[in-house]
Scaffold this motif. Structure first.
Motif, PDB file in Angstrom:
ATOM      1  N   SER A  83      39.019  19.742  -4.215  1.00 21.36           N
ATOM      2  CA  SER A  83      37.625  19.363  -4.400  1.00 21.36           C
ATOM      3  C   SER A  83      37.524  18.371  -5.542  1.00 21.36           C
ATOM      4  O   SER A  83      38.486  18.139  -6.265  1.00 21.36           O
ATOM      5  N   THR A  84      36.342  17.808  -5.695  1.00 16.66           N
ATOM      6  CA  THR A  84      36.126  16.877  -6.793  1.00 16.66           C
ATOM      7  C   THR A  84      36.055  17.605  -8.129  1.00 16.66           C
ATOM      8  O   THR A  84      35.992  16.959  -9.166  1.00 16.66           O
ATOM      9  N   LEU A  85      36.088  18.928  -8.119  1.00 19.42           N
ATOM     10  CA  LEU A  85      36.107  19.701  -9.358  1.00 19.42           C
ATOM     11  C   LEU A  85      37.525  19.941  -9.877  1.00 19.42           C
ATOM     12  O   LEU A  85      37.685  20.464 -10.974  1.00 19.42           O
ATOM     13  N   ASP A  86      38.554  19.591  -9.098  1.00 18.24           N
ATOM     14  CA  ASP A  86      39.934  19.762  -9.546  1.00 18.24           C
ATOM     15  C   ASP A  86      40.186  18.943 -10.800  1.00 18.24           C
ATOM     16  O   ASP A  86      39.627  17.857 -10.964  1.00 18.24           O
ATOM     17  N   LYS A  87      41.049  19.460 -11.665  1.00 15.04           N
ATOM     18  CA  LYS A  87      41.304  18.790 -12.940  1.00 15.04           C
ATOM     19  C   LYS A  87      41.849  17.379 -12.766  1.00 15.04           C
ATOM     20  O   LYS A  87      41.483  16.478 -13.501  1.00 15.04           O
ATOM     21  N   ASP A  88      42.738  17.173 -11.787  1.00 13.51           N
ATOM     22  CA  ASP A  88      43.323  15.844 -11.610  1.00 13.51           C
ATOM     23  C   ASP A  88      42.370  14.871 -10.920  1.00 13.51           C
ATOM     24  O   ASP A  88      42.572  13.669 -10.974  1.00 13.51           O
ATOM     25  N   LEU A  89      41.288  15.348 -10.312  1.00 18.36           N
ATOM     26  CA  LEU A  89      40.321  14.482  -9.634  1.00 18.36           C
ATOM     27  C   LEU A  89      38.974  14.419 -10.348  1.00 18.36           C
ATOM     28  O   LEU A  89      38.153  13.572 -10.029  1.00 18.36           O
ATOM     29  N   LYS A  90      38.751  15.292 -11.289  1.00 20.33           N
ATOM     30  CA  LYS A  90      37.416  15.501 -11.847  1.00 20.33           C
ATOM     31  C   LYS A  90      36.811  14.277 -12.534  1.00 20.33           C
ATOM     32  O   LYS A  90      35.666  13.942 -12.297  1.00 20.33           O
ATOM     33  N   GLY A  91      37.547  13.590 -13.372  1.00 21.04           N
ATOM     34  CA  GLY A  91      36.960  12.526 -14.166  1.00 21.04           C
ATOM     35  C   GLY A  91      36.595  11.277 -13.394  1.00 21.04           C
ATOM     36  O   GLY A  91      35.607  10.617 -13.680  1.00 21.04           O
ATOM     37  N   LYS A  92      37.363  10.937 -12.372  1.00 18.92           N
ATOM     38  CA  LYS A  92      37.169   9.652 -11.709  1.00 18.92           C
ATOM     39  C   LYS A  92      36.417   9.728 -10.388  1.00 18.92           C
ATOM     40  O   LYS A  92      36.214   8.723  -9.740  1.00 18.92           O
ATOM     41  N   THR A  93      36.037  10.930  -9.953  1.00 13.87           N
ATOM     42  CA  THR A  93      35.374  11.045  -8.662  1.00 13.87           C
ATOM     43  C   THR A  93      34.092  11.839  -8.779  1.00 13.87           C
ATOM     44  O   THR A  93      33.793  12.427  -9.797  1.00 13.87           O
ATOM     45  N   THR A 113      30.908  10.502  -4.001  1.00 12.80           N
ATOM     46  CA  THR A 113      31.025   9.174  -3.434  1.00 12.80           C
ATOM     47  C   THR A 113      32.086   9.168  -2.339  1.00 12.80           C
ATOM     48  O   THR A 113      32.853  10.109  -2.213  1.00 12.80           O
ATOM     49  N   LYS A 114      32.133   8.081  -1.584  1.00 10.50           N
ATOM     50  CA  LYS A 114      33.165   7.950  -0.560  1.00 10.50           C
ATOM     51  C   LYS A 114      34.546   7.891  -1.197  1.00 10.50           C
ATOM     52  O   LYS A 114      35.510   8.428  -0.659  1.00 10.50           O
ATOM     53  N   ASP A 115      34.651   7.239  -2.353  1.00  9.80           N
ATOM     54  CA  ASP A 115      35.939   7.175  -3.051  1.00  9.80           C
ATOM     55  C   ASP A 115      36.394   8.564  -3.486  1.00  9.80           C
ATOM     56  O   ASP A 115      37.575   8.907  -3.384  1.00  9.80           O
ATOM     57  N   GLY A 116      35.461   9.370  -3.966  1.00  7.04           N
ATOM     58  CA  GLY A 116      35.789  10.735  -4.347  1.00  7.04           C
ATOM     59  C   GLY A 116      36.229  11.556  -3.152  1.00  7.04           C
ATOM     60  O   GLY A 116      37.186  12.330  -3.224  1.00  7.04           O
ATOM     61  N   ALA A 117      35.546  11.382  -2.026  1.00  4.19           N
ATOM     62  CA  ALA A 117      35.912  12.112  -0.813  1.00  4.19           C
ATOM     63  C   ALA A 117      37.294  11.697  -0.330  1.00  4.19           C
ATOM     64  O   ALA A 117      38.084  12.532   0.111  1.00  4.19           O
ATOM     65  N   ALA A 118      37.612  10.409  -0.426  1.00  2.00           N
ATOM     66  CA  ALA A 118      38.932   9.928  -0.017  1.00  2.00           C
ATOM     67  C   ALA A 118      40.016  10.512  -0.913  1.00  2.00           C
ATOM     68  O   ALA A 118      41.087  10.905  -0.434  1.00  2.00           O
ATOM     69  N   ALA A 119      39.747  10.605  -2.197  1.00  3.62           N
ATOM     70  CA  ALA A 119      40.724  11.188  -3.122  1.00  3.62           C
ATOM     71  C   ALA A 119      40.952  12.665  -2.803  1.00  3.62           C
ATOM     72  O   ALA A 119      42.088  13.154  -2.849  1.00  3.62           O
ATOM     73  N   VAL A 120      39.894  13.373  -2.462  1.00  6.92           N
ATOM     74  CA  VAL A 120      40.014  14.785  -2.094  1.00  6.92           C
ATOM     75  C   VAL A 120      40.824  14.918  -0.806  1.00  6.92           C
ATOM     76  O   VAL A 120      41.683  15.791  -0.686  1.00  6.92           O
ATOM     77  N   GLY A 121      40.583  14.051   0.164  1.00  5.87           N
ATOM     78  CA  GLY A 121      41.321  14.083   1.423  1.00  5.87           C
ATOM     79  C   GLY A 121      42.809  13.855   1.222  1.00  5.87           C
ATOM     80  O   GLY A 121      43.641  14.560   1.816  1.00  5.87           O
ATOM     81  N   LYS A 122      43.160  12.902   0.378  1.00  3.35           N
ATOM     82  CA  LYS A 122      44.582  12.633   0.105  1.00  3.35           C
ATOM     83  C   LYS A 122      45.229  13.817  -0.615  1.00  3.35           C
ATOM     84  O   LYS A 122      46.344  14.219  -0.288  1.00  3.35           O
ATOM     85  N   ALA A 123      44.526  14.368  -1.594  1.00  2.00           N
ATOM     86  CA  ALA A 123      45.068  15.511  -2.332  1.00  2.00           C
ATOM     87  C   ALA A 123      45.238  16.722  -1.415  1.00  2.00           C
ATOM     88  O   ALA A 123      46.252  17.429  -1.490  1.00  2.00           O
ATOM     89  N   LEU A 124      44.275  16.949  -0.545  1.00  2.00           N
ATOM     90  CA  LEU A 124      44.365  18.077   0.373  1.00  2.00           C
ATOM     91  C   LEU A 124      45.520  17.900   1.352  1.00  2.00           C
ATOM     92  O   LEU A 124      46.253  18.845   1.622  1.00  2.00           O
TER      93      LEU A 124
END
Length: 117
Positions: A54-64, A67-78
């Motif tokens: 999720s966008t609440l994860d520590k490695d994703l939290k600050g930059k997402t 937004t669509k960019d945040g969703a894409a980052a979550v998809g790649k991480a998942l």
């Protein structure tokens, strides 16, 4: 039957179709709110969550965020976490959300990450 909102009726319709099609595969479930997006791969047979992001994860939290960019980052991480757990094929459960915008961005990024829908 109680009066259900359009969202709840759509969610039931989507889940019913998923159970009919891909009962043996894990389910990639998506939830989005106004601020964040959450995704998890669920093994319904065992009743366990295999991978989550999720966008609440520590490695994703600050930059997402929401937004669509945040969703894409979550998809790649998942996708990365699911591959690590040994899952390569999933059934996409969009819940009651339309396959558009952030939900579509997450699905596309998960596909690019190696998950097969």
């Amino acid at each position: 039957m109680a009066n259900l909102s359009l969202f709840d009726r759509r969610r039931r319709r989507v889940r019913t179709a998923l159970r009919a099609r891909g009962a043996a595969k894990p389910r990639l479930s998506v939830h989005r709110s106004g601020r964040h997006i959450y995704a998890q791969v669920i093994d319904d047979a065992a009743g366990k969550t295999v991978a989550a992001a999720s966008t609440l994860d520590k490695d994703l939290k600050g930059k997402t965020g929401a937004t669509k960019d945040g969703a894409a980052a979550v998809g790649k991480a998942l996708a990365e976490r699911a591959k690590k757990a040994g899952v390569s094929q999933v059934v996409f459960d969009r819940g009651g959300f339309l396959f558009h915008g952030r939900v579509k961005a997450l699905a596309d990024a998960a596909r690019e990450g190696g998950l097969e829908f």
